[in-house]
Design a protein around this motif. Structure first.
Motif, PDB file in Angstrom:
ATOM      1  N   THR A  85       0.683  -1.206   0.032  1.00  0.00           N
ATOM      2  CA  THR A  85      -0.027  -0.007  -0.008  1.00  0.00           C
ATOM      3  C   THR A  85       0.829   1.322   0.190  1.00  0.00           C
ATOM      4  N   GLU A  86       1.836   1.243   0.789  1.00  0.00           N
ATOM      5  CA  GLU A  86       2.642   2.443   0.842  1.00  0.00           C
ATOM      6  C   GLU A  86       3.428   2.369  -0.356  1.00  0.00           C
ATOM      7  N   MET A  87       3.837   1.430  -0.877  1.00  0.00           N
ATOM      8  CA  MET A  87       4.630   1.225  -2.171  1.00  0.00           C
ATOM      9  C   MET A  87       3.972   1.975  -3.311  1.00  0.00           C
TER      10      MET A  87
ATOM     11  N   VAL B 281      -8.373   1.263  -4.903  1.00  0.00           N
ATOM     12  CA  VAL B 281      -7.475   1.041  -3.529  1.00  0.00           C
ATOM     13  C   VAL B 281      -7.992   1.637  -2.274  1.00  0.00           C
ATOM     14  N   LYS B 282      -8.664   2.862  -2.398  1.00  0.00           N
ATOM     15  CA  LYS B 282      -9.086   3.782  -1.122  1.00  0.00           C
ATOM     16  C   LYS B 282     -10.144   2.913  -0.541  1.00  0.00           C
ATOM     17  N   LYS B 283     -10.973   2.344  -1.274  1.00  0.00           N
ATOM     18  CA  LYS B 283     -12.054   1.380  -0.907  1.00  0.00           C
ATOM     19  C   LYS B 283     -11.652   0.112  -0.521  1.00  0.00           C
ATOM     20  N   SER B 284     -10.769  -0.560  -1.226  1.00  0.00           N
ATOM     21  CA  SER B 284     -10.298  -1.732  -0.647  1.00  0.00           C
ATOM     22  C   SER B 284      -9.484  -1.798   0.595  1.00  0.00           C
ATOM     23  N   ILE B 285      -8.444  -0.787   0.955  1.00  0.00           N
ATOM     24  CA  ILE B 285      -8.081  -0.665   2.155  1.00  0.00           C
ATOM     25  C   ILE B 285      -8.763  -0.548   3.167  1.00  0.00           C
ATOM     26  N   ALA B 286      -9.920   0.245   3.131  1.00  0.00           N
ATOM     27  CA  ALA B 286     -10.792   0.203   4.318  1.00  0.00           C
ATOM     28  C   ALA B 286     -11.447  -1.227   4.586  1.00  0.00           C
ATOM     29  N   LEU B 287     -11.827  -1.797   3.539  1.00  0.00           N
ATOM     30  CA  LEU B 287     -12.425  -3.080   3.622  1.00  0.00           C
ATOM     31  C   LEU B 287     -11.359  -4.261   4.222  1.00  0.00           C
TER      32      LEU B 287
ATOM     33  N   GLN C 298      -1.704   4.377  10.487  1.00  0.00           N
ATOM     34  CA  GLN C 298      -0.409   5.269  10.014  1.00  0.00           C
ATOM     35  C   GLN C 298      -0.316   5.354   8.428  1.00  0.00           C
ATOM     36  N   ILE C 299      -0.237   4.092   7.814  1.00  0.00           N
ATOM     37  CA  ILE C 299      -0.025   3.912   6.645  1.00  0.00           C
ATOM     38  C   ILE C 299      -1.510   4.461   5.713  1.00  0.00           C
ATOM     39  N   THR C 300      -2.517   4.310   6.214  1.00  0.00           N
ATOM     40  CA  THR C 300      -3.721   4.410   5.598  1.00  0.00           C
ATOM     41  C   THR C 300      -3.643   6.015   5.387  1.00  0.00           C
ATOM     42  N   ALA C 301      -3.570   6.693   6.451  1.00  0.00           N
ATOM     43  CA  ALA C 301      -3.592   8.194   6.832  1.00  0.00           C
ATOM     44  C   ALA C 301      -2.471   8.782   5.596  1.00  0.00           C
ATOM     45  N   TYR C 302      -1.279   8.151   5.757  1.00  0.00           N
ATOM     46  CA  TYR C 302      -0.293   8.680   5.181  1.00  0.00           C
ATOM     47  C   TYR C 302      -0.853   8.531   3.595  1.00  0.00           C
TER      48      TYR C 302
END
Length: 279
Positions: free
Chosen positions: A163-165, A237-243, A266-270
């Motif tokens: 995700t960060e990458m 990606v944003k939707k999938s991260i939350a799920l 932290q990674i989600t916020a960043y």
């Protein structure tokens, strides 16, 4: 099973019954589980001694051609070796095209992983034919592989790392790097779910997801698929991260895993801050 494919399969069996190199065979795949339908193909496994293994394998195209009107494709798996081989083929029978997979096990090396995998769940009940009782005796040994579950923590670490990458690839508008890394996210999510829900003793991830993972969690996996437009990929990606966060929290709680909340937070916020910023 389509009647034309059934007829071709019976021809293959009749040819092999006359071939002294073939000790016998059994059904693998959907037929072995009693789950075949009109769209199923055959997945027979044939047992051959080490001394005959390579010569027998070399003759498989001839066998399949003789059992059909035309052998269109004969494709060996990349993992084929001196212990186990699988040949996938496309046969033309009349106006119809049919897939036929042809597995061969080296009877002298039953402990090899792929050999054990293709005995898994198979007994005398799945025998196609047995020349001298050796095939039944082989199956009676109960060779099998373990059903290893994915590592939950590794699935989460892999997910957040990629995700960060993804940030730099979105900033660069590097489409194919985005697609590659989204695929990693997808399969990490699959691993996360299977680490808790997998109860299936056979099959690859897609079968395990279909038959083990609850339908509402299957919907979470669909969120990764969208068009190859940057805005759509970003939204996916944003939707999938939350799920993923929801599923990870539930599974960690169920398994008693203490995975630091700050990693996801932290990674989600960043990710959101960087993606939504102009710089």
């Amino acid at each position: 099973m389509h009647k034309d494919l059934e007829a071709a399969f019976n021809k293959v069996v009749e040819i092999l019954k006359k071939d002294q190199r073939c000790k016998g065979g059994w059904h693998y795949g959907s037929i072995s589980r009693g789950a075949e339908d009109i769209y199923s193909d055959y997945d027979p496994v044939f047992l051959v001694a080490d001394k005959d293994f390579e010569s027998f394998a070399a003759d498989v195209p001839t066998v399949l051609a003789a059992a059909s009107d035309e052998l269109l494709i004969f494709w060996g798996e990349s993992f084929n070796n001196e212990y186990f081989k699988n040949y996938c083929s496309v046969l033309r029978i009349g106006s119809q095209l049919h897939q036929f997979d042809f597995f061969i096990i080296n009877a002298d090396y039953p402990e090899e992983w792929m050999c054990r995998q293709h005995c898994k769940g198979c007994t005398r009940d799945q025998l196609i034919f047995d020349r001298a009782g050796e095939t039944a005796a082989f199956l009676d040994q109960g060779y099998r592989t373990d059903n290893n579950l994915p590592d939950t923590v590794r699935a989460m670490d892999t997910y957040w790392l990629h995700t960060e990458m993804l940030i730099k690839y979105f900033k660069r508008k590097d489409l194919f790097k985005i697609i590659k890394n989204m695929d990693v996210l997808f399969h990490s999510h699959v691993d996360l779910l299977l680490s808790w829900y997998d109860t299936l003793d056979w099959g690859a991830w897609e079968s395990k997801v279909k038959l083990c993972v609850p339908e509402e969690k299957q919907e979470h996996l669909k969120a990764y698929y969208t068009t190859a437009e940057f805005q759509d990929l970003e939204a996916a990606v944003k939707k999938s991260i939350a799920l993923f966060q929801v599923d990870a929290a539930e599974i960690c709680k169920a398994k008693g895993i203490e995975y630091p909340d700050k990693i996801a937070a932290q990674i989600t916020a960043y990710f959101h801050n960087r993606i939504d910023s102009e710089a």
